[in-house]
Design a protein around this motif. Structure first.
Motif, PDB file in Angstrom:
ATOM      1  N   GLN A   1      55.164  38.584  39.454  1.00 22.90           N
ATOM      2  CA  GLN A   1      53.891  38.411  39.903  1.00 22.90           C
ATOM      3  C   GLN A   1      53.315  39.913  39.713  1.00 22.90           C
ATOM      4  OE1 GLN A   1      53.301  37.088  43.963  1.00 22.90           O
ATOM      5  NE2 GLN A   1      54.655  35.341  43.815  1.00 22.90           N
ATOM      6  N   PRO A   2      52.070  39.904  39.512  1.00 26.19           N
ATOM      7  CA  PRO A   2      51.256  41.445  39.576  1.00 26.19           C
ATOM      8  C   PRO A   2      51.286  41.790  40.838  1.00 26.19           C
ATOM      9  CG  PRO A   2      49.608  39.501  39.399  1.00 26.19           C
ATOM     10  CD  PRO A   2      50.869  38.869  39.501  1.00 26.19           C
ATOM     11  N   ASP A   3      50.992  43.185  40.910  1.00 21.28           N
ATOM     12  CA  ASP A   3      50.907  44.012  42.143  1.00 21.28           C
ATOM     13  C   ASP A   3      49.548  43.700  42.769  1.00 21.28           C
ATOM     14  OD1 ASP A   3      51.167  45.830  44.169  1.00 21.28           O
ATOM     15  OD2 ASP A   3      51.027  47.600  42.889  1.00 21.28           O
ATOM     16  N   VAL A   4      49.680  43.193  43.851  1.00 21.78           N
ATOM     17  CA  VAL A   4      48.490  42.840  44.436  1.00 21.78           C
ATOM     18  C   VAL A   4      48.428  43.584  45.913  1.00 21.78           C
ATOM     19  CG1 VAL A   4      48.134  40.625  43.576  1.00 21.78           C
ATOM     20  CG2 VAL A   4      49.588  40.738  45.665  1.00 21.78           C
ATOM     21  N   SER A   5      49.202  44.951  46.030  1.00 17.50           N
ATOM     22  CA  SER A   5      49.211  45.501  47.337  1.00 17.50           C
ATOM     23  C   SER A   5      47.871  46.068  47.619  1.00 17.50           C
ATOM     24  CB  SER A   5      50.080  46.650  47.353  1.00 17.50           C
ATOM     25  OG  SER A   5      49.956  47.360  46.069  1.00 17.50           O
ATOM     26  N   LYS A   6      47.002  46.297  46.765  1.00 20.93           N
ATOM     27  CA  LYS A   6      45.775  46.877  46.923  1.00 20.93           C
ATOM     28  C   LYS A   6      44.723  45.881  47.797  1.00 20.93           C
ATOM     29  CE  LYS A   6      43.021  48.108  43.562  1.00 20.93           C
ATOM     30  NZ  LYS A   6      42.471  48.433  42.115  1.00 20.93           N
ATOM     31  N   TRP A   7      45.046  44.644  47.495  1.00 19.68           N
ATOM     32  CA  TRP A   7      44.442  43.603  48.102  1.00 19.68           C
ATOM     33  C   TRP A   7      45.055  42.779  49.643  1.00 19.68           C
ATOM     34  CZ3 TRP A   7      44.515  43.915  42.689  1.00 19.68           C
ATOM     35  CH2 TRP A   7      43.612  43.793  42.134  1.00 19.68           C
ATOM     36  N   ALA A   8      46.300  43.484  49.714  1.00 21.05           N
ATOM     37  CA  ALA A   8      46.882  42.797  50.888  1.00 21.05           C
ATOM     38  C   ALA A   8      46.296  42.567  52.261  1.00 21.05           C
ATOM     39  CB  ALA A   8      48.277  43.653  50.960  1.00 21.05           C
ATOM     40  N   ASN A   9      45.366  43.567  52.504  1.00 19.30           N
ATOM     41  CA  ASN A   9      44.685  43.324  53.783  1.00 19.30           C
ATOM     42  C   ASN A   9      43.334  43.047  53.442  1.00 19.30           C
ATOM     43  OD1 ASN A   9      46.901  44.108  55.442  1.00 19.30           O
ATOM     44  ND2 ASN A   9      46.754  46.303  54.777  1.00 19.30           N
TER      45      ASN A   9
ATOM     46  N   HIS B   1      43.937  36.950  34.110  1.00 20.05           N
ATOM     47  CA  HIS B   1      44.550  37.920  35.153  1.00 20.05           C
ATOM     48  C   HIS B   1      44.064  37.792  36.383  1.00 20.05           C
ATOM     49  CE1 HIS B   1      46.949  41.257  36.022  1.00 20.05           C
ATOM     50  NE2 HIS B   1      45.816  41.911  36.596  1.00 20.05           N
ATOM     51  N   THR B   2      42.809  37.703  36.620  1.00 17.67           N
ATOM     52  CA  THR B   2      42.204  37.435  37.985  1.00 17.67           C
ATOM     53  C   THR B   2      42.793  36.166  38.751  1.00 17.67           C
ATOM     54  OG1 THR B   2      40.048  37.990  37.284  1.00 17.67           O
ATOM     55  CG2 THR B   2      39.954  36.814  39.137  1.00 17.67           C
ATOM     56  N   SER B   3      43.041  34.899  37.909  1.00 18.98           N
ATOM     57  CA  SER B   3      43.934  33.917  38.616  1.00 18.98           C
ATOM     58  C   SER B   3      45.310  34.058  38.991  1.00 18.98           C
ATOM     59  CB  SER B   3      44.036  32.576  37.289  1.00 18.98           C
ATOM     60  OG  SER B   3      44.550  31.586  37.781  1.00 18.98           O
ATOM     61  N   ASP B   4      45.952  35.094  38.164  1.00 23.79           N
ATOM     62  CA  ASP B   4      47.295  35.261  38.706  1.00 23.79           C
ATOM     63  C   ASP B   4      47.119  36.320  39.980  1.00 23.79           C
ATOM     64  OD1 ASP B   4      48.182  34.247  36.241  1.00 23.79           O
ATOM     65  OD2 ASP B   4      48.450  35.938  35.076  1.00 23.79           O
ATOM     66  N   LEU B   5      46.092  37.014  40.085  1.00 26.34           N
ATOM     67  CA  LEU B   5      46.044  37.992  41.221  1.00 26.34           C
ATOM     68  C   LEU B   5      45.553  36.810  42.492  1.00 26.34           C
ATOM     69  CD1 LEU B   5      43.643  41.020  39.829  1.00 26.34           C
ATOM     70  CD2 LEU B   5      46.080  40.766  40.379  1.00 26.34           C
ATOM     71  N   VAL B   6      45.054  35.955  42.404  1.00 23.04           N
ATOM     72  CA  VAL B   6      44.547  35.085  43.363  1.00 23.04           C
ATOM     73  C   VAL B   6      45.662  34.323  43.851  1.00 23.04           C
ATOM     74  CG1 VAL B   6      43.257  33.177  44.063  1.00 23.04           C
ATOM     75  CG2 VAL B   6      41.897  35.139  42.848  1.00 23.04           C
ATOM     76  N   VAL B   7      46.588  33.905  42.875  1.00 21.66           N
ATOM     77  CA  VAL B   7      47.348  32.991  43.124  1.00 21.66           C
ATOM     78  C   VAL B   7      48.801  34.020  43.889  1.00 21.66           C
ATOM     79  CG1 VAL B   7      49.605  31.769  42.087  1.00 21.66           C
ATOM     80  CG2 VAL B   7      47.470  31.215  41.076  1.00 21.66           C
ATOM     81  N   ALA B   8      48.830  35.222  43.453  1.00 19.32           N
ATOM     82  CA  ALA B   8      50.113  36.070  43.953  1.00 19.32           C
ATOM     83  C   ALA B   8      49.389  36.431  45.438  1.00 19.32           C
ATOM     84  CB  ALA B   8      49.985  37.400  43.131  1.00 19.32           C
ATOM     85  N   LEU B   9      48.081  36.293  45.527  1.00 21.81           N
ATOM     86  CA  LEU B   9      47.688  36.326  47.082  1.00 21.81           C
ATOM     87  C   LEU B   9      47.682  35.187  47.817  1.00 21.81           C
ATOM     88  CD1 LEU B   9      44.565  38.939  46.012  1.00 21.81           C
ATOM     89  CD2 LEU B   9      46.539  39.451  47.609  1.00 21.81           C
ATOM     90  N   GLY B  10      48.233  34.342  47.333  1.00 16.43           N
ATOM     91  CA  GLY B  10      48.282  33.030  48.238  1.00 16.43           C
ATOM     92  C   GLY B  10      47.223  32.012  47.767  1.00 16.43           C
ATOM     93  N   GLY B  11      46.198  32.314  46.866  1.00 14.81           N
ATOM     94  CA  GLY B  11      45.289  31.516  46.761  1.00 14.81           C
ATOM     95  C   GLY B  11      45.318  30.256  45.808  1.00 14.81           C
TER      96      GLY B  11
ATOM     97  N   GLY C   1      44.111  30.516  32.454  1.00 13.06           N
ATOM     98  CA  GLY C   1      45.088  30.008  33.417  1.00 13.06           C
ATOM     99  C   GLY C   1      46.161  31.182  33.396  1.00 13.06           C
ATOM    100  N   GLY C   2      46.145  32.203  32.882  1.00  8.64           N
ATOM    101  CA  GLY C   2      46.886  33.269  33.133  1.00  8.64           C
ATOM    102  C   GLY C   2      48.403  33.026  32.954  1.00  8.64           C
ATOM    103  N   ILE C   3      49.455  33.388  33.610  1.00 11.15           N
ATOM    104  CA  ILE C   3      50.558  33.056  33.094  1.00 11.15           C
ATOM    105  C   ILE C   3      51.642  32.685  34.366  1.00 11.15           C
ATOM    106  CG2 ILE C   3      51.063  34.806  31.280  1.00 11.15           C
ATOM    107  CD1 ILE C   3      52.244  36.989  33.110  1.00 11.15           C
ATOM    108  N   SER C   4      50.983  32.227  35.604  1.00 10.35           N
ATOM    109  CA  SER C   4      51.486  31.891  36.745  1.00 10.35           C
ATOM    110  C   SER C   4      52.027  30.574  36.502  1.00 10.35           C
ATOM    111  CB  SER C   4      50.624  32.112  38.110  1.00 10.35           C
ATOM    112  OG  SER C   4      49.565  31.150  38.011  1.00 10.35           O
TER     113      SER C   4
END
Length: 548
Positions: free
Chosen positions: A99-107, A331-341, A416-419
């Motif tokens: 998963q990509p690093d999504v810590s900057k969007w965690a909150n 990549h945006t899709s992968d970020l959203v998926v990693a954030l639980g979206g 569709g990214g790589i998720s």
């Protein structure tokens, strides 16, 4: 800026990133390639000789075969290359994803409209829907009344232009008419003052509901149910003639299937049971106004990014789509998926040749088997009428470098990214699981976008290389240009320029993060997309015949 690009180490073609003239010498892997013809930007040329029948590879996959001998440095075209794609079979291996690093969007949150069923809207609309095309005229009457009465109507710059032209005609000033130029208007994001928390009333007119197959009318009811159930919708007014195939009872059953506890207000009016057309429309307008008063009580609340459901769409694609906008959106899709979206990748004819990759990315065999079954059935229907996925590329696609469906598909799949693929949905099925979902739709821009929103997308990312104005009545559609020339030429429809990836100014990952930031602002109502401001409310249900 680089002049050319090899997308994958296994490719035997290079992509021109700018116009290259005949005779240009290109250095590649320690050898020199002399271009035998002019190669326009976005098109491809061979890095080695190929004989008739040899494979053409891009993105590391088979995208065609040589129709005749093709020399090193020669431009590939629809004349010397024909469509070909790898076969696919059952799932192989296990799914692994870093998963990509999504810590900057965690909150981080977005300001959305929470609904009682747990969904969160990015807009707050009321719908007016006809069950059959016979009611389109009555829907238009309601539309005129509400849009003008509540201030939702678009700017009347073109009406004013016609009035000016009429005045000049009456004066007999033909010369002034020939030189007349209307002034452009600035479209405001806030278009009304009567209801502060309602973004508008939307009208889903269509040509279905009767006269076709029962399967078509059932699918229409399921699609309309998806729109009513959608988190961007507060409620709906439904007009029915009464005798059509698409019965209100079918719509109600579809709503209960989506949510057994469905409790949004749905106001139904049947013309064949009404005393008169006037009586029906007057009552519908009064009741709808009362419902709008209640809908206006909803307000935006901080909502987790896991409530984002992103539709992934492309239209008017070009030879840069698969190397700029599409992978950035991926990549945006992968970020959203990693954030639980959740994200939704559709357009099944434009997944031709990359099926095996997607099959292997499915988390469960039942999911991959469903994808195989739907893909084969769709292709079979196309072939049964003398067509096939290979006929998908449009003249615009071909002109700008997408000369086979497999080339187009390999680039389109990058959205569709790589998720992992968490679920596969047939047409009108609603998303149930967070993560990347594959949705069966045609490649037709509006049919596919309409379906993604009907399956729950509360915002859509739409990439285009040629310039496509497509929007949606209830979900914001963010338009992303694959190249800077397009973004500069059509700023009235483009929201984000990803052409800076081609010029080397930003990376795919940086652009993907920039897109996510825009998504958060758009979902919160802080910005409105160009399609929204232009009232580009496109809606076309798909008849399950052949549409590529």
């Amino acid at each position: 800026m680089n002049k050319y690009l090899q997308i994958h180490p296994g490719d035997n073609v290079l992509v021109a990133l700018q116009d290259l003239q005949q005779g240009t010498e290109v250095g590649f892997n320690g050898s020199t390639i002399t271009l035998l013809k002019d190669v326009p930007a976005k098109h491809k040329f061979m890095i080695a000789d190929a004989k008739e029948g040899d494979p053409i590879t891009m993105y590391g996959v088979l995208v065609g075969k040589a129709n005749a001998a093709i020399a090193k440095g020669e431009l590939i075209t629809i004349t010397n290359v024909k469509h070909d794609a790898s076969a696919f079979h059952e799932k192989e291996g296990t799914v692994a994803w870093e998963q990509p690093d999504v810590s900057k969007w965690a909150n981080r949150t977005f300001m959305g409209y929470p609904r009682k069923d747990g969904q969160v809207g990015t807009r707050n609309y009321w719908l007016v829907i006809p069950m059959v095309f016979c009611e389109n005229r009555n829907v238009s009457v309601i539309r005129t009344a509400f849009e003008k009465g509540l201030g939702f109507a678009p700017a009347e710059v073109y009406n004013e232009q016609v009035q000016d032209l009429v005045a000049l005609y009456k004066k007999g000033d033909l010369g002034a008419i020939k030189t007349y130029t209307a002034e452009a208007v600035s479209l405001s994001n806030k278009r009304h003052t009567v209801f502060n928390n309602i973004d508008g009333i939307k009208f889903l007119m269509h040509e279905g509901g009767c006269g076709g197959t029962r399967q078509d009318s059932d699918a229409l009811c399921a699609l309309l149910a998806g729109y009513i159930h959608h988190p961007n919708v507060a409620g709906a007014t439904v007009l029915s003639l009464g005798c059509q195939h698409a019965q209100v009872s079918i719509l109600q059953d579809a709503l209960k299937k989506l949510n057994p506890d469905f409790n949004k207000p749905v106001l139904v009016y049947e013309q064949q049971k009404s005393a008169s057309e006037f009586s029906m429309l007057s009552t519908a307008i009064r009741d709808t106004f009362l419902a709008l008063i209640e809908a206006d009580k909803e307000s935006r609340q901080p909502s987790p990014l896991s409530k984002l459901v992103i539709g992934l769409e492309c239209g008017g694609s070009d030879g840069f789509s698969g190397i700029s906008a599409n992978p950035a959106v991926g990549h945006t899709s992968d970020l959203v998926v990693a954030l639980g979206g959740t994200s939704i990748l559709s357009e099944f004819p434009e997944l031709c040749g990359v099926e095996q990759e997607l099959i292997n990315r499915c988390v469960e065999k039942d999911v991959s088997d469903k994808f195989i079954r739907i893909m084969r059935a769709y292709e079979s229907r196309a072939e049964s009428v003398g067509s096939g996925f290979y006929m998908n590329p449009s003249p615009g696609n071909i002109k700008d470098g997408l000369i086979t469906d497999a080339i187009k598909s390999a680039g389109a799949a990058k959205k569709g990214g790589i998720s992992p693929v968490i679920d596969v949905l047939d047409y009108t099925e609603y998303v149930k699981r967070p993560g990347l979902n594959l949705l069966c739709t045609p490649g037709n821009d509006v049919e596919s976008t309409s379906a993604e929103v009907g399956s729950g997308a509360n915002i859509v990312l739409f990439t285009t290389g040629l310039g496509t104005p497509t929007g949606n009545p209830i979900a914001p559609v963010v338009k992303l240009a694959t190249n800077t020339k397009l973004a500069q030429r059509m700023p009235d429809i483009i929201d984000i320029n990803t052409g800076t990836i081609i010029s080397g100014e930003v990376s795919i990952e940086e652009m993907g993060e920039e897109i996510l930031e825009y998504v958060i602002r758009a979902a919160s109502g802080e910005v409105h997309t160009k399609a929204e401001m232009l009232y580009q409310d496109d809606f076309i249900p798909w008849k399950r015949g052949v549409s590529l």
